[in-house]
Scaffold this motif. Structure first.
Motif, mmCIF file in Angstrom:
data_model
loop_
_atom_site.group_PDB
_atom_site.id
_atom_site.type_symbol
_atom_site.label_atom_id
_atom_site.label_comp_id
_atom_site.label_asym_id
_atom_site.label_seq_id
_atom_site.Cartn_x
_atom_site.Cartn_y
_atom_site.Cartn_z
ATOM 1 N N THR A 102 3.176 -1.329 -13.195
ATOM 2 C CA THR A 102 1.966 -0.580 -12.867
ATOM 3 C C THR A 102 1.493 -0.985 -11.473
ATOM 4 O OG1 THR A 102 0.521 -2.250 -13.856
ATOM 5 C CG2 THR A 102 1.281 -0.469 -15.297
ATOM 6 N N ILE A 103 0.485 -0.281 -10.993
ATOM 7 C CA ILE A 103 -0.067 -0.554 -9.675
ATOM 8 C C ILE A 103 -1.590 -0.567 -9.794
ATOM 9 C CG2 ILE A 103 -0.221 1.806 -8.825
ATOM 10 C CD1 ILE A 103 1.140 0.861 -6.259
ATOM 11 N N ASP A 104 -2.241 -1.366 -8.997
ATOM 12 C CA ASP A 104 -3.697 -1.492 -9.025
ATOM 13 C C ASP A 104 -4.339 -0.321 -8.294
ATOM 14 O OD1 ASP A 104 -6.384 -2.233 -8.687
ATOM 15 O OD2 ASP A 104 -5.906 -4.334 -8.366
ATOM 16 N N GLY A 105 -5.338 0.287 -8.917
ATOM 17 C CA GLY A 105 -6.035 1.417 -8.301
ATOM 18 C C GLY A 105 -6.768 1.055 -7.032
ATOM 19 N N ASN A 106 -7.075 -0.229 -6.831
ATOM 20 C CA ASN A 106 -7.776 -0.668 -5.620
ATOM 21 C C ASN A 106 -6.829 -0.996 -4.473
ATOM 22 O OD1 ASN A 106 -10.446 -0.501 -6.655
ATOM 23 N ND2 ASN A 106 -10.027 -2.344 -7.844
ATOM 24 N N LEU A 107 -5.535 -0.887 -4.717
ATOM 25 C CA LEU A 107 -4.545 -1.183 -3.687
ATOM 26 C C LEU A 107 -4.642 -0.171 -2.547
ATOM 27 C CD1 LEU A 107 -2.098 -3.120 -3.172
ATOM 28 C CD2 LEU A 107 -0.652 -1.345 -4.152
ATOM 29 N N ASN A 108 -4.474 -0.659 -1.336
ATOM 30 C CA ASN A 108 -4.457 0.183 -0.141
ATOM 31 C C ASN A 108 -3.292 1.175 -0.260
ATOM 32 O OD1 ASN A 108 -3.386 0.870 2.568
ATOM 33 N ND2 ASN A 108 -5.070 -0.393 3.286
ATOM 34 N N ILE A 109 -3.508 2.408 0.136
ATOM 35 C CA ILE A 109 -2.490 3.460 0.008
ATOM 36 C C ILE A 109 -1.225 3.121 0.814
ATOM 37 C CG2 ILE A 109 -3.215 5.003 1.889
ATOM 38 C CD1 ILE A 109 -2.468 6.262 -1.620
ATOM 39 N N PHE A 110 -1.373 2.399 1.930
ATOM 40 C CA PHE A 110 -0.204 2.022 2.730
ATOM 41 C C PHE A 110 0.626 0.952 2.017
ATOM 42 C CE2 PHE A 110 -3.180 3.692 5.907
ATOM 43 C CZ PHE A 110 -2.383 4.670 6.465
ATOM 44 N N ASP A 111 -0.053 0.046 1.299
ATOM 45 C CA ASP A 111 0.662 -0.949 0.500
ATOM 46 C C ASP A 111 1.387 -0.276 -0.665
ATOM 47 O OD1 ASP A 111 -0.180 -3.014 2.155
ATOM 48 O OD2 ASP A 111 -1.980 -3.402 0.957
ATOM 49 N N ALA A 112 0.774 0.756 -1.223
ATOM 50 C CA ALA A 112 1.427 1.519 -2.291
ATOM 51 C C ALA A 112 2.681 2.202 -1.756
ATOM 52 C CB ALA A 112 0.464 2.551 -2.870
ATOM 53 N N ALA A 113 2.599 2.770 -0.558
ATOM 54 C CA ALA A 113 3.770 3.414 0.050
ATOM 55 C C ALA A 113 4.897 2.401 0.211
ATOM 56 C CB ALA A 113 3.400 4.011 1.407
ATOM 57 N N ASN A 114 4.560 1.195 0.637
ATOM 58 C CA ASN A 114 5.547 0.137 0.795
ATOM 59 C C ASN A 114 6.169 -0.234 -0.553
ATOM 60 O OD1 ASN A 114 6.987 -1.734 2.420
ATOM 61 N ND2 ASN A 114 5.617 -3.354 1.707
ATOM 62 N N LYS A 115 5.353 -0.268 -1.587
ATOM 63 C CA LYS A 115 5.848 -0.593 -2.933
ATOM 64 C C LYS A 115 6.832 0.483 -3.419
ATOM 65 C CE LYS A 115 4.311 -2.506 -7.218
ATOM 66 N NZ LYS A 115 3.849 -3.839 -7.426
ATOM 67 N N LYS A 120 11.972 1.866 -5.266
ATOM 68 C CA LYS A 120 12.683 3.137 -5.461
ATOM 69 C C LYS A 120 12.166 3.908 -6.682
ATOM 70 C CE LYS A 120 16.072 2.186 -2.407
ATOM 71 N NZ LYS A 120 15.618 2.189 -1.069
ATOM 72 N N ARG A 121 10.915 3.679 -7.061
ATOM 73 C CA ARG A 121 10.309 4.404 -8.184
ATOM 74 C C ARG A 121 9.646 5.677 -7.681
ATOM 75 N NH1 ARG A 121 10.879 1.185 -12.509
ATOM 76 N NH2 ARG A 121 10.639 -1.045 -12.277
ATOM 77 N N ARG A 122 9.456 6.633 -8.581
ATOM 78 C CA ARG A 122 8.818 7.897 -8.230
ATOM 79 C C ARG A 122 7.318 7.878 -8.472
ATOM 80 N NH1 ARG A 122 12.474 12.781 -10.583
ATOM 81 N NH2 ARG A 122 13.900 12.881 -8.837
#
Length: 156
Positions: A102-115, A120-122
């Motif tokens: 899972t991913i944290d909703g408070n995570l920066n969108i750029f960090d999410a892009a890096n993740k 390699k998840r969709r």
């Protein structure tokens, strides 16, 4: 004598603070979910009808149990043919991926892009207090990029 600048005043560009661009701002909240006892054929029908590639599997309390994808369904179709087993008996709980990151909703969108690039998840489900509240996909990250001021991208 000091140096005199003839450049004149520069207007300050308004740059959005990247730390404020959170996953929760762009995640999908209205999700199509599946239940563990649901027939895989129903999942296939739903995926095709809604043109999606998978979805979260939740219990009656909306707690995340896993994710089922097109690939999981195709695997089931292949196995039912190979082992001559009726597909009608196949249930989501037997074919879903249970180890879900899972991913944290408070995570920066750029960090999410890096993740997304690293794993390699969709898509990543987002939980609050153990309950599913949304999902962020690669497409959601691209939507965020389109909504941002193009000035932010040029300054990188």
């Amino acid at each position: 004598m000091g140096i005199i600048s003839f450049q004149g005043a520069r207007s300050k560009t308004k740059k959005q603070d990247e730390t404020l661009i959170k996953v929760s701002d762009y995640m999908t909240r209205d999700l199509i979910t599946f239940s563990p006892g649901q027939p895989v054929m129903e999942v296939i029908e739903t995926l095709v009808k809604h043109k999606i590639s998978g979805g979260p599997v939740v219990d009656d309390n909306n707690q995340l149990l896993g994710v089922i994808s097109e690939g999981d369904c195709i695997k089931q179709l292949n196995e039912s043919r190979y082992y001559n087993m009726p597909i009608e008996d196949a249930r989501v709980e037997n074919f879903m991926a249970k180890d879900v990151e899972t991913i944290d909703g408070n995570l920066n969108i750029f960090d999410a892009a890096n993740k997304f690039l690293q794993t390699k998840r969709r898509r990543f489900p987002i939980l609050e207090d153990g309950k599913l509240v949304g999902q962020i996909s690669q497409k959601d990250v691209m939507k965020a990029a389109l909504k941002m001021n193009s000035q932010n991208w040029r300054n990188r």
